[in-house]
Design a protein around this motif. Structure first.
Motif, mmCIF file in Angstrom:
data_model
loop_
_atom_site.group_PDB
_atom_site.id
_atom_site.type_symbol
_atom_site.label_atom_id
_atom_site.label_comp_id
_atom_site.label_asym_id
_atom_site.label_seq_id
_atom_site.Cartn_x
_atom_site.Cartn_y
_atom_site.Cartn_z
ATOM 1 N N HIS A 148 1.590 0.164 0.423
ATOM 2 C CA HIS A 148 2.781 0.506 -0.342
ATOM 3 C C HIS A 148 2.594 -0.062 -1.743
ATOM 4 N N SER A 149 2.822 0.759 -2.731
ATOM 5 C CA SER A 149 2.625 0.337 -4.112
ATOM 6 C C SER A 149 3.521 -0.856 -4.436
ATOM 7 N N PRO A 150 2.964 -1.915 -5.007
ATOM 8 C CA PRO A 150 3.788 -3.059 -5.368
ATOM 9 C C PRO A 150 4.633 -2.820 -6.623
ATOM 10 N N ASN A 184 8.686 3.786 -4.792
ATOM 11 C CA ASN A 184 8.829 5.075 -4.119
ATOM 12 C C ASN A 184 7.497 5.595 -3.558
ATOM 13 N N VAL A 185 6.383 4.892 -3.832
ATOM 14 C CA VAL A 185 5.052 5.431 -3.578
ATOM 15 C C VAL A 185 4.270 4.610 -2.553
ATOM 16 N N ALA A 186 3.555 5.316 -1.682
ATOM 17 C CA ALA A 186 2.566 4.717 -0.781
ATOM 18 C C ALA A 186 1.231 5.397 -1.087
ATOM 19 N N TYR A 187 0.153 4.653 -0.942
ATOM 20 C CA TYR A 187 -1.177 5.178 -1.222
ATOM 21 C C TYR A 187 -2.038 5.170 0.028
ATOM 22 N N ASP A 208 5.745 5.119 8.536
ATOM 23 C CA ASP A 208 5.822 3.746 8.019
ATOM 24 C C ASP A 208 6.303 3.738 6.569
ATOM 25 N N ALA A 209 5.791 4.670 5.773
ATOM 26 C CA ALA A 209 6.186 4.750 4.371
ATOM 27 C C ALA A 209 7.668 5.083 4.238
ATOM 28 N N LEU A 210 8.134 6.050 5.015
ATOM 29 C CA LEU A 210 9.559 6.407 4.980
ATOM 30 C C LEU A 210 10.443 5.246 5.401
ATOM 31 N N ALA A 211 10.025 4.528 6.432
ATOM 32 C CA ALA A 211 10.798 3.373 6.909
ATOM 33 C C ALA A 211 10.898 2.296 5.831
ATOM 34 N N ALA A 212 9.919 2.260 4.938
ATOM 35 C CA ALA A 212 9.923 1.283 3.844
ATOM 36 C C ALA A 212 10.562 1.849 2.579
ATOM 37 N N GLY A 213 11.155 3.041 2.679
ATOM 38 C CA GLY A 213 11.841 3.636 1.536
ATOM 39 C C GLY A 213 10.935 4.380 0.574
#
Length: 105
Positions: A7-9, A13-16, A42-47
């Motif tokens: 997940h982008s720090p 809104n972005v995951a890589y 996982d990305a959606l769960a983290a927003g």
């Protein structure tokens, strides 16, 4: 198979997805799709609502796989048509060309 992503720090809104791979003997069995589906969840769960990935512009198999997964090729400023695909020259390490793929989730 495996997927290396984060997940982008600095972009909340972005995951890589940095790397996704499957044993060649396991291809066409849904391994990559299942890995991405878990990563999307996982990305959606983290927003996160956008997943980004990169690939070498000459890797037609990777590009076709990502397109089948709903990714779109980003042809932003500075992109060039490399190997028949919009790509960013020198994207990795200032010398490696890459195609940038983006999917909204």
């Amino acid at each position: 198979g495996f997927l290396i992503g984060f997940h982008s720090p600095d972009q909340p809104n972005v995951a890589y997805c940095r790397l996704i791979a499957a044993n060649p003997n396991s291809r066409q069995q849904g391994v990559g799709r299942r890995l991405y589906e878990h990563f999307f969840a996982d990305a959606l769960a983290a927003g996160r609502h956008e997943v980004r990935a990169i690939t070498w512009p000459g890797n037609r198999t990777s590009i076709a796989f990502h397109r089948a997964m709903g990714f779109e090729i980003e042809a932003g400023p500075g992109s060039q048509n490399l190997y028949g695909t919009p790509s960013q020259p020198g994207y990795d390490f200032d010398r490696e060309d890459r195609t940038i793929l983006v999917r909204r989730i």
